[in-house]
Design a protein around this motif. Structure first.
Motif, PDB file in Angstrom:
ATOM      1  N   LEU A 133       0.707  -1.284  -0.024  1.00 56.57           N
ATOM      2  CA  LEU A 133      -0.095   0.058  -0.091  1.00 56.57           C
ATOM      3  C   LEU A 133       0.944   1.291   0.003  1.00 56.57           C
ATOM      4  CD1 LEU A 133      -3.003  -0.722   2.432  1.00 56.57           C
ATOM      5  CD2 LEU A 133      -2.887  -0.698   0.035  1.00 56.57           C
ATOM      6  N   LEU A 134       1.879   1.168   0.837  1.00 60.96           N
ATOM      7  CA  LEU A 134       2.898   2.594   0.818  1.00 60.96           C
ATOM      8  C   LEU A 134       3.437   2.859  -0.470  1.00 60.96           C
ATOM      9  CD1 LEU A 134       4.373   4.583   2.548  1.00 60.96           C
ATOM     10  CD2 LEU A 134       6.310   2.763   2.881  1.00 60.96           C
ATOM     11  N   VAL A 135       4.013   1.570  -1.052  1.00 61.80           N
ATOM     12  CA  VAL A 135       4.366   1.942  -2.549  1.00 61.80           C
ATOM     13  C   VAL A 135       3.568   2.412  -3.610  1.00 61.80           C
ATOM     14  CG1 VAL A 135       5.918   0.622  -4.442  1.00 61.80           C
ATOM     15  CG2 VAL A 135       6.356   0.256  -1.966  1.00 61.80           C
ATOM     16  N   GLU A 136       2.497   1.330  -3.537  1.00 60.51           N
ATOM     17  CA  GLU A 136       1.539   1.649  -4.558  1.00 60.51           C
ATOM     18  C   GLU A 136       0.478   2.896  -4.755  1.00 60.51           C
ATOM     19  OE1 GLU A 136      -0.503  -2.196  -4.793  1.00 60.51           O
ATOM     20  OE2 GLU A 136       1.341  -3.230  -5.930  1.00 60.51           O
ATOM     21  N   ILE A 137       0.481   3.449  -3.594  1.00 59.48           N
ATOM     22  CA  ILE A 137      -0.470   4.800  -3.372  1.00 59.48           C
ATOM     23  C   ILE A 137       0.461   6.129  -3.382  1.00 59.48           C
ATOM     24  CG2 ILE A 137      -2.286   5.714  -2.300  1.00 59.48           C
ATOM     25  CD1 ILE A 137      -3.519   2.922  -1.878  1.00 59.48           C
ATOM     26  N   PRO A 138       0.924   6.059  -2.067  1.00 62.16           N
ATOM     27  CA  PRO A 138       1.617   7.426  -2.043  1.00 62.16           C
ATOM     28  C   PRO A 138       3.038   7.444  -2.788  1.00 62.16           C
ATOM     29  CG  PRO A 138       1.768   6.300  -0.054  1.00 62.16           C
ATOM     30  CD  PRO A 138       0.884   5.504  -0.732  1.00 62.16           C
ATOM     31  N   LEU A 139       3.683   6.539  -2.953  1.00 64.18           N
ATOM     32  CA  LEU A 139       4.931   6.532  -3.838  1.00 64.18           C
ATOM     33  C   LEU A 139       4.546   6.767  -5.247  1.00 64.18           C
ATOM     34  CD1 LEU A 139       7.589   4.184  -2.254  1.00 64.18           C
ATOM     35  CD2 LEU A 139       7.591   6.655  -1.903  1.00 64.18           C
ATOM     36  N   ALA A 140       3.515   5.899  -5.695  1.00 60.75           N
ATOM     37  CA  ALA A 140       3.286   6.144  -7.072  1.00 60.75           C
ATOM     38  C   ALA A 140       2.661   7.469  -7.443  1.00 60.75           C
ATOM     39  CB  ALA A 140       2.000   5.080  -7.530  1.00 60.75           C
ATOM     40  N   ALA A 141       2.005   7.914  -6.412  1.00 58.59           N
ATOM     41  CA  ALA A 141       1.196   9.438  -6.603  1.00 58.59           C
ATOM     42  C   ALA A 141       2.597  10.491  -6.465  1.00 58.59           C
ATOM     43  CB  ALA A 141       0.306   9.858  -5.184  1.00 58.59           C
ATOM     44  N   ALA A 142       3.616  10.172  -6.038  1.00 62.83           N
ATOM     45  CA  ALA A 142       4.817  10.955  -5.804  1.00 62.83           C
ATOM     46  C   ALA A 142       5.301  11.082  -7.093  1.00 62.83           C
ATOM     47  CB  ALA A 142       5.682  10.545  -4.817  1.00 62.83           C
ATOM     48  N   LEU A 143       5.446   9.674  -7.815  1.00 58.85           N
ATOM     49  CA  LEU A 143       5.972   9.558  -9.019  1.00 58.85           C
ATOM     50  C   LEU A 143       5.112  10.417 -10.144  1.00 58.85           C
ATOM     51  CD1 LEU A 143       7.961   7.999 -10.984  1.00 58.85           C
ATOM     52  CD2 LEU A 143       6.363   6.149 -10.960  1.00 58.85           C
ATOM     53  N   LEU A 144       4.074  10.172 -10.046  1.00 58.83           N
ATOM     54  CA  LEU A 144       3.028  10.765 -11.020  1.00 58.83           C
ATOM     55  C   LEU A 144       3.499  12.445 -10.913  1.00 58.83           C
ATOM     56  CD1 LEU A 144       0.914  11.036 -12.918  1.00 58.83           C
ATOM     57  CD2 LEU A 144      -0.737  10.922 -10.844  1.00 58.83           C
ATOM     58  N   LEU A 145       3.721  13.119  -9.908  1.00 58.95           N
ATOM     59  CA  LEU A 145       3.656  14.433  -9.560  1.00 58.95           C
ATOM     60  C   LEU A 145       5.006  14.764  -9.663  1.00 58.95           C
ATOM     61  CD1 LEU A 145       1.165  14.860  -6.500  1.00 58.95           C
ATOM     62  CD2 LEU A 145       0.821  15.324  -8.839  1.00 58.95           C
ATOM     63  N   ILE A 159      14.678   9.023  -6.055  1.00 60.40           N
ATOM     64  CA  ILE A 159      14.455   8.047  -4.969  1.00 60.40           C
ATOM     65  C   ILE A 159      13.296   7.353  -5.030  1.00 60.40           C
ATOM     66  CG2 ILE A 159      13.600   9.818  -3.239  1.00 60.40           C
ATOM     67  CD1 ILE A 159      15.826   7.033  -2.654  1.00 60.40           C
ATOM     68  N   THR A 160      12.074   8.317  -5.468  1.00 63.21           N
ATOM     69  CA  THR A 160      10.960   7.418  -5.400  1.00 63.21           C
ATOM     70  C   THR A 160      10.906   6.329  -6.610  1.00 63.21           C
ATOM     71  OG1 THR A 160       9.574   9.462  -4.462  1.00 63.21           O
ATOM     72  CG2 THR A 160       8.445   7.968  -5.866  1.00 63.21           C
ATOM     73  N   ALA A 161      11.382   6.679  -7.728  1.00 65.65           N
ATOM     74  CA  ALA A 161      11.478   5.709  -8.899  1.00 65.65           C
ATOM     75  C   ALA A 161      12.240   4.619  -8.453  1.00 65.65           C
ATOM     76  CB  ALA A 161      11.880   6.324  -9.933  1.00 65.65           C
ATOM     77  N   THR A 162      13.359   4.751  -7.683  1.00 64.04           N
ATOM     78  CA  THR A 162      14.219   3.698  -7.316  1.00 64.04           C
ATOM     79  C   THR A 162      13.547   2.837  -6.416  1.00 64.04           C
ATOM     80  OG1 THR A 162      16.346   5.256  -7.745  1.00 64.04           O
ATOM     81  CG2 THR A 162      16.518   3.074  -6.279  1.00 64.04           C
ATOM     82  N   LEU A 163      12.949   3.367  -5.312  1.00 61.09           N
ATOM     83  CA  LEU A 163      12.253   2.573  -4.356  1.00 61.09           C
ATOM     84  C   LEU A 163      11.324   1.873  -4.869  1.00 61.09           C
ATOM     85  CD1 LEU A 163      11.806   5.170  -1.295  1.00 61.09           C
ATOM     86  CD2 LEU A 163      13.553   2.950  -1.411  1.00 61.09           C
ATOM     87  N   ILE A 164      10.441   2.201  -6.024  1.00 60.21           N
ATOM     88  CA  ILE A 164       9.192   1.540  -6.725  1.00 60.21           C
ATOM     89  C   ILE A 164       9.815   0.373  -7.283  1.00 60.21           C
ATOM     90  CG2 ILE A 164       7.428   1.624  -8.113  1.00 60.21           C
ATOM     91  CD1 ILE A 164       7.074   4.370  -7.407  1.00 60.21           C
TER      92      ILE A 164
END
Length: 128
Positions: A53-65, A71-76
């Motif tokens: 959930l942490l990766v797929e919602i807030p990190l994906a939203a951060a990637l989109l924005l 760092i976000t793309a690396t973690l995902i």
């Protein structure tokens, strides 16, 4: 605005979409998701669910924005690679092989974003 800027935004949006859709699906069915995680023998299924959930919602939203994109793309990317090996490593099953390769391709796209950044249409650029 250049076509490159729109292309980078579109690429981020397409990468983020698969995670956001998957994340909200998991959010809507926690019991089913945890049961699936358990069925593949993954340790600590509730923790795995929370990480997903942490990766797929807030990190994906951060990637989109385009927020802290590298760092976000690396973690995902790391998450996607781990899930390929954990959930799709059954090469006797053609669907799982395709899902494994899909995860590898997504990881490759995320690594490209990690190296080259979000582009001008991003929060990262506004923050500079």
């Amino acid at each position: 605005m250049k076509i490159t800027d729109l292309t980078l935004l579109t690429g981020r949006a397409l990468l983020a979409a698969i995670f956001l859709i998957s994340g909200f699906g998991k959010l809507a069915d926690p019991t089913g998701t945890i049961a699936y995680i358990t069925s593949v023998g993954a340790p600590f299924p509730e923790l795995g669910y929370a990480i997903a959930l942490l990766v797929e919602i807030p990190l994906a939203a951060a990637l989109l924005l385009g927020y802290r994109t590298q760092i976000t793309a690396t973690l995902i990317a790391l998450f996607t690679l781990a899930t390929a090996f954990m959930f799709h490593f059954d090469f006797s099953n053609q669907l799982q092989t395709i899902m494994f390769l899909k995860n590898l391709a997504i990881t490759g796209g995320l690594l490209q974003v990690a190296v080259f950044g979000a582009g001008r249409l991003s929060i990262d650029t506004c923050r500079r």
